[in-house]
Design a protein around this motif. Structure first.
Motif, PDB file in Angstrom:
ATOM      1  N   ILE A 121      64.695 -22.314   5.992  1.00 60.93           N
ATOM      2  CA  ILE A 121      66.067 -21.879   5.749  1.00 60.93           C
ATOM      3  C   ILE A 121      66.003 -20.768   4.713  1.00 60.93           C
ATOM      4  CG2 ILE A 121      68.342 -22.538   4.896  1.00 60.93           C
ATOM      5  CD1 ILE A 121      67.812 -25.346   5.873  1.00 60.93           C
ATOM      6  N   SER A 122      66.432 -19.579   5.124  1.00 64.37           N
ATOM      7  CA  SER A 122      66.277 -18.391   4.293  1.00 64.37           C
ATOM      8  C   SER A 122      67.510 -18.122   3.434  1.00 64.37           C
ATOM      9  CB  SER A 122      65.996 -17.176   5.179  1.00 64.37           C
ATOM     10  OG  SER A 122      65.948 -15.991   4.421  1.00 64.37           O
ATOM     11  N   ASN A 123      67.277 -17.454   2.323  1.00 62.85           N
ATOM     12  CA  ASN A 123      68.377 -17.020   1.466  1.00 62.85           C
ATOM     13  C   ASN A 123      68.960 -15.678   1.909  1.00 62.85           C
ATOM     14  OD1 ASN A 123      68.031 -19.263  -0.230  1.00 62.85           O
ATOM     15  ND2 ASN A 123      66.508 -18.208  -1.464  1.00 62.85           N
ATOM     16  N   THR A 124      68.184 -14.954   2.732  1.00 65.41           N
ATOM     17  CA  THR A 124      68.623 -13.643   3.204  1.00 65.41           C
ATOM     18  C   THR A 124      68.409 -13.539   4.708  1.00 65.41           C
ATOM     19  OG1 THR A 124      66.450 -12.655   2.807  1.00 65.41           O
ATOM     20  CG2 THR A 124      68.038 -12.562   1.002  1.00 65.41           C
ATOM     21  N   GLN A 125      69.077 -12.574   5.339  1.00 66.57           N
ATOM     22  CA  GLN A 125      68.930 -12.392   6.783  1.00 66.57           C
ATOM     23  C   GLN A 125      67.654 -11.653   7.149  1.00 66.57           C
ATOM     24  OE1 GLN A 125      73.329 -11.076   7.649  1.00 66.57           O
ATOM     25  NE2 GLN A 125      72.380 -11.662   9.583  1.00 66.57           N
ATOM     26  N   SER A 126      67.128 -10.854   6.225  1.00 69.30           N
ATOM     27  CA  SER A 126      65.962 -10.018   6.531  1.00 69.30           C
ATOM     28  C   SER A 126      64.700 -10.858   6.710  1.00 69.30           C
ATOM     29  CB  SER A 126      65.728  -9.002   5.414  1.00 69.30           C
ATOM     30  OG  SER A 126      66.841  -8.137   5.291  1.00 69.30           O
ATOM     31  N   VAL A 127      63.934 -10.533   7.757  1.00 73.77           N
ATOM     32  CA  VAL A 127      62.650 -11.184   8.012  1.00 73.77           C
ATOM     33  C   VAL A 127      61.554 -10.136   7.856  1.00 73.77           C
ATOM     34  CG1 VAL A 127      61.213 -12.407   9.686  1.00 73.77           C
ATOM     35  CG2 VAL A 127      63.684 -12.818   9.611  1.00 73.77           C
ATOM     36  N   LYS A 128      60.571 -10.419   7.012  1.00 72.21           N
ATOM     37  CA  LYS A 128      59.485  -9.481   6.758  1.00 72.21           C
ATOM     38  C   LYS A 128      58.213  -9.909   7.487  1.00 72.21           C
ATOM     39  CE  LYS A 128      61.247  -8.493   2.108  1.00 72.21           C
ATOM     40  NZ  LYS A 128      60.947  -8.524   0.655  1.00 72.21           N
ATOM     41  N   SER A 129      57.419  -8.928   7.847  1.00 69.40           N
ATOM     42  CA  SER A 129      56.116  -9.213   8.443  1.00 69.40           C
ATOM     43  C   SER A 129      55.210  -9.796   7.367  1.00 69.40           C
ATOM     44  CB  SER A 129      55.499  -7.931   9.001  1.00 69.40           C
ATOM     45  OG  SER A 129      54.205  -8.181   9.516  1.00 69.40           O
ATOM     46  N   ILE A 130      54.514 -10.882   7.690  1.00 67.58           N
ATOM     47  CA  ILE A 130      53.656 -11.513   6.676  1.00 67.58           C
ATOM     48  C   ILE A 130      52.336 -10.779   6.508  1.00 67.58           C
ATOM     49  CG2 ILE A 130      54.708 -13.767   7.123  1.00 67.58           C
ATOM     50  CD1 ILE A 130      52.069 -14.583   8.476  1.00 67.58           C
ATOM     51  N   SER A 131      52.006  -9.887   7.461  1.00 70.05           N
ATOM     52  CA  SER A 131      50.760  -9.132   7.340  1.00 70.05           C
ATOM     53  C   SER A 131      50.858  -7.858   8.165  1.00 70.05           C
ATOM     54  CB  SER A 131      49.573  -9.969   7.821  1.00 70.05           C
ATOM     55  OG  SER A 131      49.660 -10.169   9.216  1.00 70.05           O
ATOM     56  N   SER A 132      49.887  -6.990   7.985  1.00 70.78           N
ATOM     57  CA  SER A 132      49.837  -5.790   8.815  1.00 70.78           C
ATOM     58  C   SER A 132      49.389  -6.177  10.218  1.00 70.78           C
ATOM     59  CB  SER A 132      48.870  -4.773   8.215  1.00 70.78           C
ATOM     60  OG  SER A 132      47.566  -5.325   8.142  1.00 70.78           O
ATOM     61  N   GLY A 133      49.813  -5.409  11.203  1.00 77.39           N
ATOM     62  CA  GLY A 133      49.444  -5.719  12.578  1.00 77.39           C
ATOM     63  C   GLY A 133      50.234  -4.877  13.566  1.00 77.39           C
ATOM     64  N   THR A 134      50.155  -5.264  14.829  1.00 77.53           N
ATOM     65  CA  THR A 134      50.825  -4.537  15.912  1.00 77.53           C
ATOM     66  C   THR A 134      51.768  -5.470  16.653  1.00 77.53           C
ATOM     67  OG1 THR A 134      48.896  -3.109  16.191  1.00 77.53           O
ATOM     68  CG2 THR A 134      50.482  -3.150  17.984  1.00 77.53           C
ATOM     69  N   VAL A 135      52.973  -5.003  16.889  1.00 79.61           N
ATOM     70  CA  VAL A 135      53.951  -5.780  17.662  1.00 79.61           C
ATOM     71  C   VAL A 135      53.512  -5.767  19.123  1.00 79.61           C
ATOM     72  CG1 VAL A 135      56.358  -5.979  18.364  1.00 79.61           C
ATOM     73  CG2 VAL A 135      55.801  -5.130  16.073  1.00 79.61           C
ATOM     74  N   VAL A 136      53.267  -6.943  19.678  1.00 77.98           N
ATOM     75  CA  VAL A 136      52.763  -7.016  21.057  1.00 77.98           C
ATOM     76  C   VAL A 136      53.795  -7.554  22.033  1.00 77.98           C
ATOM     77  CG1 VAL A 136      50.351  -7.221  20.352  1.00 77.98           C
ATOM     78  CG2 VAL A 136      51.734  -9.286  20.615  1.00 77.98           C
ATOM     79  N   GLN A 137      54.851  -8.190  21.511  1.00 76.91           N
ATOM     80  CA  GLN A 137      55.842  -8.750  22.437  1.00 76.91           C
ATOM     81  C   GLN A 137      57.172  -9.011  21.739  1.00 76.91           C
ATOM     82  OE1 GLN A 137      54.531 -12.336  24.358  1.00 76.91           O
ATOM     83  NE2 GLN A 137      56.341 -12.527  25.635  1.00 76.91           N
ATOM     84  N   LEU A 138      58.255  -8.727  22.461  1.00 74.63           N
ATOM     85  CA  LEU A 138      59.599  -9.138  22.084  1.00 74.63           C
ATOM     86  C   LEU A 138      60.121  -9.968  23.241  1.00 74.63           C
ATOM     87  CD1 LEU A 138      61.036  -5.708  20.833  1.00 74.63           C
ATOM     88  CD2 LEU A 138      60.013  -7.501  19.450  1.00 74.63           C
ATOM     89  N   GLY A 139      60.784 -11.086  22.966  1.00 68.39           N
ATOM     90  CA  GLY A 139      61.240 -11.913  24.075  1.00 68.39           C
ATOM     91  C   GLY A 139      62.274 -12.931  23.669  1.00 68.39           C
ATOM     92  N   ASN A 140      62.542 -13.822  24.614  1.00 65.95           N
ATOM     93  CA  ASN A 140      63.526 -14.887  24.403  1.00 65.95           C
ATOM     94  C   ASN A 140      63.140 -16.071  25.267  1.00 65.95           C
ATOM     95  OD1 ASN A 140      66.091 -16.381  25.447  1.00 65.95           O
ATOM     96  ND2 ASN A 140      66.750 -15.409  23.553  1.00 65.95           N
ATOM     97  N   ASN A 141      63.158 -17.277  24.698  1.00 67.94           N
ATOM     98  CA  ASN A 141      62.997 -18.484  25.497  1.00 67.94           C
ATOM     99  C   ASN A 141      63.810 -19.616  24.878  1.00 67.94           C
ATOM    100  OD1 ASN A 141      61.462 -19.656  23.389  1.00 67.94           O
ATOM    101  ND2 ASN A 141      59.523 -18.968  24.296  1.00 67.94           N
TER     102      ASN A 141
END
Length: 210
Positions: A121-141
């Motif tokens: 449960i976050s205090n803010t809406q923003s979500v940060k990447s926990i590490s460097s890397g490459t986005v490989v997929q966006l989706g929904n399930n």
């Protein structure tokens, strides 16, 4: 040799003996501590060190040998512990808040279940990447709702239960980059980390600060 000279020599000898004894005690303590740590690391190198340390603790200590043994052991331990090796600094917390459901077995309404990640449960809406890397997929399930998947140094990181993604597939991200926003009603982030086909406890990679 007069009495005064003899007395001074005896005092000097006692001082040398006391210093040697103090060094033996200090290195014995260091060896015991190293053995305790090393016993938690199951490897051929750690087993050799434990055997050597056991022998040195029970024998008269040779300062040079002890230094060499401790140095080799420290190097081996350093290479196997991520928080000493600097790897922990490669990760950042995705949000600040409280862990709602821990990694591992959790109690459900009808039965226990295994959580392969963390629910935060976050205090803010923003979500940060926990590490460097490459986005490989966006989706929904059904399980994750909207999600973002990032590949990072052999790890697959899944950010689920998001409302909106701010990244695109193929985009490179750095640790701390804002990659998504949470639903303002639930403010819940589901985070999973996978490596070699198995889930990893994300809580071991960073600290959640409320």
């Amino acid at each position: 040799m007069n009495k005064i000279t003899r007395k001074r020599i005896n005092i000097k000898r006692k001082e040398n003996i006391n210093k040697k004894l103090a060094l033996q005690v200090i290195f014995s303590i260091v060896l015991v501590a190293a053995v305790i740590i090393t016993k938690n690391i199951d490897s051929e190198a750690s087993r050799k060190f434990i055997n050597a340390a056991d022998q040195k603790i029970t024998q008269s200590l040779n300062l040079k040998e002890v230094k060499s043994t401790i140095g080799e052991a420290a190097l081996g331990i350093k290479n196997r512990l991520p928080f000493i090796n600097g790897k922990a600094s490669d990760f950042a917390a995705p949000v600040n808040g409280k862990i709602y459901k821990n990694y591992g077995i959790n109690k459900g309404t009808e039965a226990n279940y295994y959580n392969h990640g963390l629910d935060i449960i976050s205090n803010t809406q923003s979500v940060k990447s926990i590490s460097s890397g490459t986005v490989v997929q966006l989706g929904n399930n059904e399980k994750l709702s909207d999600y973002v998947v990032v590949e990072s140094k052999g790890k697959t990181i899944i950010y689920g239960q998001i409302k909106e993604a701010f990244v695109t597939e193929g985009e490179h991200v750095a640790a701390g980059d804002v990659i998504a926003a949470l639903n303002e009603e639930s403010m819940m982030l589901h985070l999973e980390v996978w490596e070699d086909g198995e889930s990893v406890n994300p809580a071991k990679l960073f600290n959640i600060v409320d």
